[in-house]
Write a protein that holds these residues in place. Structure first.
Motif, PDB file in Angstrom:
ATOM      1  N   ILE A 159       0.837  -1.075   0.239  1.00  0.00           N
ATOM      2  CA  ILE A 159      -0.171  -0.095   0.053  1.00  0.00           C
ATOM      3  C   ILE A 159       0.800   1.248  -0.168  1.00  0.00           C
ATOM      4  O   ILE A 159       0.504   2.306  -0.667  1.00  0.00           O
ATOM      5  N   GLN A 160       2.037   1.078   0.737  1.00  0.00           N
ATOM      6  CA  GLN A 160       2.895   2.353   0.571  1.00  0.00           C
ATOM      7  C   GLN A 160       3.463   2.576  -0.483  1.00  0.00           C
ATOM      8  O   GLN A 160       3.596   4.030  -0.853  1.00  0.00           O
ATOM      9  N   LEU A 218       0.750   4.579  -2.406  1.00  0.00           N
ATOM     10  CA  LEU A 218       0.891   6.012  -1.511  1.00  0.00           C
ATOM     11  C   LEU A 218       1.954   6.837  -2.062  1.00  0.00           C
ATOM     12  O   LEU A 218       1.740   8.243  -2.545  1.00  0.00           O
ATOM     13  N   SER A 246      -2.353  10.379   1.141  1.00  0.00           N
ATOM     14  CA  SER A 246      -2.408   9.995   2.463  1.00  0.00           C
ATOM     15  C   SER A 246      -2.897   8.651   2.546  1.00  0.00           C
ATOM     16  O   SER A 246      -3.636   8.073   1.753  1.00  0.00           O
ATOM     17  N   LYS A 247      -2.289   7.807   3.740  1.00  0.00           N
ATOM     18  CA  LYS A 247      -2.943   6.426   3.899  1.00  0.00           C
ATOM     19  C   LYS A 247      -4.385   6.454   4.163  1.00  0.00           C
ATOM     20  O   LYS A 247      -5.202   5.469   3.720  1.00  0.00           O
ATOM     21  N   PHE A 259      -6.296   6.505   1.107  1.00  0.00           N
ATOM     22  CA  PHE A 259      -6.637   5.235   0.335  1.00  0.00           C
ATOM     23  C   PHE A 259      -7.606   4.541   1.018  1.00  0.00           C
ATOM     24  O   PHE A 259      -8.369   3.699   0.413  1.00  0.00           O
ATOM     25  N   TYR A 260      -7.615   4.417   2.248  1.00  0.00           N
ATOM     26  CA  TYR A 260      -8.571   3.539   3.099  1.00  0.00           C
ATOM     27  C   TYR A 260      -9.850   4.121   2.912  1.00  0.00           C
ATOM     28  O   TYR A 260     -10.959   3.408   3.401  1.00  0.00           O
TER      29      TYR A 260
END
Length: 233
Positions: free
Chosen positions: A35-36, A39, A45-46, A49-50
């Protein structure tokens, strides 16, 4: 009803993640993809994404669903073309499907390992049904037209559409397993499987199996040449 600005922005941001994931899958593969990485590539930002996806697995599921929709959108114009005879539609249907996959070979090959993993069995089954729901009705219309034209021996076009799509999906699954296996005999097995499935489809709709190609020989060579350490023909 037209989408609002917020809905359009939401759809665009979600598509950005999907496009990024597709690119990274082709360059680093699913196992190494984090996931990074997404990003870093998107600069978001994380938390952002979520907001769209619960996990990397959820992202993969969305990408696969988008893929099945794209397949259907490529095939629908063939099924709906009033100027084409049923046999020509049949030929174009399989040729278009094969060409679509070949154009995305790198992505599909990178997905095969994770796609065939035991933990993705439920996801594979969901995707199988999603594809069948979209494609079987398209094929059923071709079969129905062929029956009207007297070139297909068909009494149950709707059901036969599902049967044909099931054969195609089973063939795809078998081909995927052969590619991953790196078996030196995979190419020969793939050719036999393709021929058997082509004959099965022909019998279902009542047509000479030589009338169409479920998978062109040169495409089989392209897919299995590299996997078996042979040159593509």
């Amino acid at each position: 009803m037209p989408k609002t600005v917020d809905e359009t922005k939401h759809a665009a941001r979600r598509q950005m993640f999907l496009d990024c994931a597709e690119h990274l899958l082709q360059t680093v593969g699913y196992d190494r993809l984090s996931i990074q990485d997404i990003l870093n590539a998107t600069g978001v930002s994380k938390g952002a994404f979520y907001h769209y996806f619960d996990s990397k697995q959820d992202l993969l599921e969305a990408l696969v669903d988008q893929t099945s929709q794209a397949i259907a959108e490529n095939l629908a114009p063939i099924s709906d073309d009033e100027d084409l005879a049923a046999v020509e539609k049949l030929q174009r249907f399989f040729a278009t499907l094969a060409a679509w996959k070949s154009a995305r070979r790198d992505l599909l090959e990178n997905l095969l390992g994770v796609w065939l993993a035991d933990e993705n069995a439920l996801l594979r089954e969901k995707q199988r049904h999603a594809i069948a729901r979209r494609i079987a009705p398209l094929f059923a219309r071709i079969i129905e037209q062929g029956a009207r034209e007297g070139v297909f021996a068909s009494s149950y076009p709707e059901q036969e559409g599902w049967l044909v799509v099931s054969i195609i999906q089973d063939l795809n699954a078998a081909m995927a397993s052969l590619i991953v296996s790196r078996d030196p005999q995979a190419s020969d097995q793939a050719k036999r499987l393709s021929s058997a499935c082509q004959e099965g489809v022909a019998r279902i709709i009542g047509i000479d199996p030589q009338t169409f190609a479920l998978v062109e020989p040169h495409l089989l060579s392209a897919w299995f040449g590299s996997s078996n350490g042979k040159d593509s023909q």
